[in-house]
Design a protein around this motif. Structure first.
Motif, short mmCIF file in Angstrom:
data_model
loop_
_atom_site.label_atom_id
_atom_site.label_comp_id
_atom_site.label_asym_id
_atom_site.label_seq_id
_atom_site.Cartn_x
_atom_site.Cartn_y
_atom_site.Cartn_z
N GLN A 36 -25.94 16.82 43.58
CA GLN A 36 -24.77 17.09 42.75
C GLN A 36 -23.73 16.00 42.97
O GLN A 36 -23.57 15.47 44.07
CB GLN A 36 -24.19 18.46 43.07
CG GLN A 36 -25.19 19.60 42.88
CD GLN A 36 -24.51 20.85 42.36
OE1 GLN A 36 -23.61 21.36 42.99
NE2 GLN A 36 -24.98 21.34 41.24
N SER B 248 -19.68 14.97 42.44
CA SER B 248 -18.31 15.43 42.22
C SER B 248 -17.37 14.24 42.27
O SER B 248 -17.61 13.26 42.98
CB SER B 248 -17.89 16.44 43.29
OG SER B 248 -18.71 17.58 43.29
N CYS B 249 -16.30 14.33 41.50
CA CYS B 249 -15.23 13.34 41.55
C CYS B 249 -14.06 13.98 42.29
O CYS B 249 -13.35 14.81 41.74
CB CYS B 249 -14.82 12.91 40.15
SG CYS B 249 -13.51 11.67 40.13
N LEU B 250 -13.87 13.59 43.56
CA LEU B 250 -12.84 14.21 44.39
C LEU B 250 -11.45 13.63 44.16
O LEU B 250 -10.45 14.25 44.50
CB LEU B 250 -13.21 14.07 45.87
CG LEU B 250 -14.56 14.65 46.30
CD1 LEU B 250 -14.72 14.51 47.79
CD2 LEU B 250 -14.69 16.10 45.86
N TYR C 279 -27.11 15.74 39.38
CA TYR C 279 -27.18 14.28 39.33
C TYR C 279 -28.53 13.81 39.83
O TYR C 279 -29.10 14.39 40.75
CB TYR C 279 -26.07 13.70 40.21
CG TYR C 279 -26.29 12.26 40.65
CD1 TYR C 279 -25.95 11.21 39.81
CD2 TYR C 279 -26.84 11.96 41.89
CE1 TYR C 279 -26.15 9.90 40.19
CE2 TYR C 279 -27.04 10.65 42.29
CZ TYR C 279 -26.69 9.62 41.44
OH TYR C 279 -26.90 8.32 41.82
N PHE D 54 -16.19 9.40 44.63
CA PHE D 54 -17.33 10.20 44.21
C PHE D 54 -18.02 10.75 45.46
O PHE D 54 -18.17 10.03 46.45
CB PHE D 54 -18.34 9.37 43.41
CG PHE D 54 -17.86 8.99 42.04
CD1 PHE D 54 -17.62 9.96 41.07
CD2 PHE D 54 -17.66 7.67 41.70
CE1 PHE D 54 -17.19 9.61 39.80
CE2 PHE D 54 -17.22 7.30 40.44
CZ PHE D 54 -16.99 8.28 39.49
N GLU D 55 -18.45 11.99 45.39
CA GLU D 55 -19.19 12.58 46.50
C GLU D 55 -20.51 13.15 46.00
O GLU D 55 -20.54 13.89 45.01
CB GLU D 55 -18.38 13.68 47.18
CG GLU D 55 -19.10 14.27 48.39
CD GLU D 55 -18.21 15.23 49.17
OE1 GLU D 55 -17.51 14.75 50.09
OE2 GLU D 55 -18.21 16.42 48.85
N GLN E 184 -9.96 16.80 38.77
CA GLN E 184 -11.21 16.35 39.39
C GLN E 184 -12.39 17.04 38.71
O GLN E 184 -12.30 18.22 38.35
CB GLN E 184 -11.23 16.67 40.89
CG GLN E 184 -10.40 15.70 41.71
CD GLN E 184 -8.92 16.00 41.65
OE1 GLN E 184 -8.53 17.14 41.76
NE2 GLN E 184 -8.10 14.99 41.46
N ALA E 185 -13.48 16.32 38.57
CA ALA E 185 -14.64 16.83 37.83
C ALA E 185 -15.80 17.15 38.75
O ALA E 185 -15.99 16.52 39.78
CB ALA E 185 -15.08 15.80 36.80
N GLY E 186 -16.56 18.17 38.37
CA GLY E 186 -17.80 18.47 39.05
C GLY E 186 -17.67 19.68 39.97
O GLY E 186 -16.64 20.35 39.98
N PRO E 187 -18.74 20.00 40.70
CA PRO E 187 -19.96 19.19 40.80
C PRO E 187 -20.90 19.35 39.60
O PRO E 187 -20.98 20.40 39.00
CB PRO E 187 -20.62 19.73 42.07
CG PRO E 187 -20.18 21.15 42.14
CD PRO E 187 -18.78 21.18 41.60
#
Length: 214
Positions: free
Chosen positions: A187, A189-191, A205, A171-172, A199-202
């Motif tokens: 934000q 993101s799942c890198l 959050y 996660f970032e 991968q999901a996002g951003p």
């Protein structure tokens, strides 16, 4: 079921809060508890973050005060204790060895289900191939006991990028600009995820009231 998670982001992004929330979710799913090891902030600061997540103060304990009633054990990881030489690599390896020693000392009832090392990138300096092996061994040893490992890392850290290859999920946290207001928003993101095909996002959050929201 266990997993290994790396959480990256710059200072003030909410990495610690996210790590604790994920660790608690994993621990509760396994009807166990969390060992939170800090390399930089005091246990009292961690306790404050836990209260933000509605964890009662009587469910949080220092390493010396652990009992069967506590959901989260908090300890500052003395990263330089036990190092055999002055080399940064040996200090990091000593820190990982100490994590394993502490895990073995935690009472088995309730079982330990998640360990957080915050911040992993501050454990030492330049990593070496032996450190990669040492971290992989720790992940595998913890998983054999039904324990998930969560690493918190200051980003960007190019010299620590090898750790991303060892974990299941990354996660970032970063800053993004709201196109309507121009305000900066956190934000997520799942890198990387070994459990998903994309991968999901951003995604935006942060905390809504006292709860994490994405």
């Amino acid at each position: 079921q266990t997993t290994s998670i790396l959480i990256r982001g710059k200072a003030g992004m909410g990495k610690t809060t996210l790590a604790v929330a994920l660790a608690l979710a994993l621990a509760r799913h396994g009807e166990g508890r969390v060992l939170y090891l800090s390399t930089e902030i005091a246990p009292t600061d961690v306790a404050w973050k836990l209260r933000q997540l509605k964890i009662p103060a009587d469910k949080i304990a220092g390493w010396e005060d652990q009992t069967i009633e506590h959901d989260v054990l908090v300890q500052h990881l003395g990263v330089y204790e036990g190092a055999s030489t002055d080399l940064p690599e040996s200090k990091m390896e000593a820190a990982l060895a100490r994590v394993w020693e502490m895990v073995q000392q935690v009472p088995t009832v309730p079982p330990l289900r998640a360990v957080v090392i915050d911040a992993w990138s501050l454990v030492g300096a330049q990593p070496a191939r032996t450190l990669r092996s040492a971290l992989l061994e720790l992940i595998q040893a913890l998983e054999a006991r039904g324990i998930s490992l969560l690493l918190v890392e200051e980003a960007p850290q190019k010299e620590m990028d090898w750790s991303s290859f060892l974990v299941d999920v990354i996660f970032e946290l970063s800053w993004g600009q709201d196109p309507d207001t121009g305000k900066l928003l956190r934000q997520l993101s799942c890198l990387k995820s070994r459990y998903a095909v994309y991968q999901a996002g951003p995604f935006d959050y942060g905390l809504e009231g006292e709860e994490i929201a994405v």
